[in-house]
Scaffold this motif. Structure first.
Motif, PDB file in Angstrom:
ATOM      1  N   ASP A  24      -3.239 -18.132  10.083  1.00 36.26           N
ATOM      2  CA  ASP A  24      -3.729 -19.221   9.429  1.00 36.26           C
ATOM      3  C   ASP A  24      -2.811 -20.138   8.478  1.00 36.26           C
ATOM      4  N   LEU A  25      -2.620 -18.794   7.297  1.00 31.71           N
ATOM      5  CA  LEU A  25      -1.685 -18.860   6.654  1.00 31.71           C
ATOM      6  C   LEU A  25      -0.343 -18.293   7.046  1.00 31.71           C
ATOM      7  N   HIS A  26      -0.541 -17.511   8.089  1.00 33.78           N
ATOM      8  CA  HIS A  26       1.085 -16.630   8.187  1.00 33.78           C
ATOM      9  C   HIS A  26       0.886 -15.815   7.472  1.00 33.78           C
ATOM     10  N   LEU A  27      -0.341 -14.917   7.767  1.00 36.45           N
ATOM     11  CA  LEU A  27       0.217 -13.816   6.854  1.00 36.45           C
ATOM     12  C   LEU A  27      -0.024 -12.696   8.065  1.00 36.45           C
ATOM     13  N   VAL A  28       0.391 -11.188   7.759  1.00 38.88           N
ATOM     14  CA  VAL A  28       0.553 -10.629   9.193  1.00 38.88           C
ATOM     15  C   VAL A  28       0.260  -9.137   8.593  1.00 38.88           C
ATOM     16  N   PRO A  29      -0.766  -8.331   8.902  1.00 38.51           N
ATOM     17  CA  PRO A  29      -1.846  -7.285   8.249  1.00 38.51           C
ATOM     18  C   PRO A  29      -0.409  -6.473   7.627  1.00 38.51           C
ATOM     19  N   ARG A  30      -0.010  -5.770   6.569  1.00 34.48           N
ATOM     20  CA  ARG A  30       0.650  -5.106   5.985  1.00 34.48           C
ATOM     21  C   ARG A  30       0.555  -3.564   6.671  1.00 34.48           C
ATOM     22  N   GLY A  31       1.267  -2.373   6.988  1.00 35.82           N
ATOM     23  CA  GLY A  31       1.525  -1.038   6.856  1.00 35.82           C
ATOM     24  C   GLY A  31       0.702  -0.293   6.068  1.00 35.82           C
ATOM     25  N   PRO A  32       0.743   0.998   7.090  1.00 35.61           N
ATOM     26  CA  PRO A  32      -0.722   1.602   5.816  1.00 35.61           C
ATOM     27  C   PRO A  32      -0.434   2.508   4.256  1.00 35.61           C
ATOM     28  N   ALA A  33       1.077   2.383   3.876  1.00 37.36           N
ATOM     29  CA  ALA A  33       1.367   2.877   2.856  1.00 37.36           C
ATOM     30  C   ALA A  33       0.316   2.835   1.868  1.00 37.36           C
ATOM     31  N   ALA A  34       0.089   4.095   1.492  1.00 41.72           N
ATOM     32  CA  ALA A  34      -1.136   3.707   0.230  1.00 41.72           C
ATOM     33  C   ALA A  34      -0.822   3.856  -0.908  1.00 41.72           C
ATOM     34  N   VAL A  35      -1.314   3.383  -2.229  1.00 42.82           N
ATOM     35  CA  VAL A  35      -1.730   3.965  -3.476  1.00 42.82           C
ATOM     36  C   VAL A  35      -1.581   5.252  -3.860  1.00 42.82           C
ATOM     37  N   PRO A  36      -0.404   5.453  -4.692  1.00 43.18           N
ATOM     38  CA  PRO A  36      -0.491   7.025  -5.005  1.00 43.18           C
ATOM     39  C   PRO A  36      -1.550   7.368  -6.205  1.00 43.18           C
ATOM     40  N   GLY A  37      -2.460   8.250  -5.471  1.00 40.15           N
ATOM     41  CA  GLY A  37      -3.773   8.676  -6.470  1.00 40.15           C
ATOM     42  C   GLY A  37      -4.952   7.221  -6.187  1.00 40.15           C
ATOM     43  N   ALA A  38      -5.399   7.209  -4.743  1.00 41.51           N
ATOM     44  CA  ALA A  38      -5.689   6.110  -4.021  1.00 41.51           C
ATOM     45  C   ALA A  38      -7.272   6.057  -5.171  1.00 41.51           C
TER      46      ALA A  38
END
Length: 216
Positions: A24-38
């Motif tokens: 509804d907000l024209h959002l597409v889930p992002r890829g799985p790239a993680a934050v360093p030091g999750a």
């Protein structure tokens, strides 16, 4: 009478928000790239670094603000408060672990320990109902992206306004206030918090909102 009207409007807003989906907000889930030091302990922002959290501004008036937060995999919005504010959070995609706390009297000066009640720690998905906060209940929370990127729609009423005493404060969880025999996993339970500056390794970038225009 005002309380009844507020309750009716709040219930209706919950129903409407529960129907909102990422598309509804024209959002597409992002890829799985993680934050360093999750997690909440990450490498700090460097030149060209991608922010662990981004914000899409939708609209803001004197009465409320509305926007979308996007969290990379492993990202964390640290424990913070919403002074004098009501709020709703609806997960649009991904999974979020949300810990909610209430401050307990007496108030403490900055840097001093204060008591709080850890009320809940729940996993929220797009199938979950909106999470609610009020000036007195679930006003402090920490939000972690779990098993991939996530996004949520955020509504605050009234919005943050430092000039009117509605500034964001960050906190660090110290220890349980109960004795050593207490179950550290039992909820709700009392804990100790200390107010801290915004962590140098947490920052929020901005992104354009791609969805339909919202007219306040």
């Amino acid at each position: 009478m005002q309380a009844a009207v507020f309750g009716e409007n709040l219930h209706r807003l919950q129903q409407l928000l529960n129907e909102v989906r990422a598309e509804d907000l024209h959002l597409v889930p992002r890829g799985p790239a993680a934050v360093p030091g999750a997690g909440c302990s990450r490498a700090g922002a460097g030149a060209g670094a991608v922010p662990p959290v981004s914000y899409m501004h939708i609209c803001e008036t004197e009465s409320f603000s509305m926007g979308v937060f996007l969290l990379r995999s492993g990202a964390c919005i640290p424990l913070h408060d919403h002074p004098g504010m009501n709020g709703m959070l609806k997960v649009l995609y991904g999974s979020l672990r949300i810990a909610c706390l209430d401050p307990l009297p007496p108030a403490a000066p900055p840097g001093a320990r204060r008591r709080a009640l850890l009320r809940s720690r729940q996993l929220c998905t797009p199938a979950s109902p909106p999470c609610l906060l009020s000036p007195h209940t679930d006003n402090l929370h920490q939000i972690d992206a779990v098993d991939g990127p996530a996004a949520f729609l955020d509504i605050l009423a009234p919005p943050y306004d430092p000039e009117n005493g509605r500034d964001c404060h960050y906190y660090r969880l110290l220890e349980a206030s109960a004795g050593p025999a207490a179950d550290p996993h039992a909820l709700p339970r009392e804990v100790w918090l200390v107010e801290t500056p915004q962590a140098a390794d947490f920052w929020c970038g901005g992104e354009p909102y791609p969805g339909p225009k919202v007219s306040p």
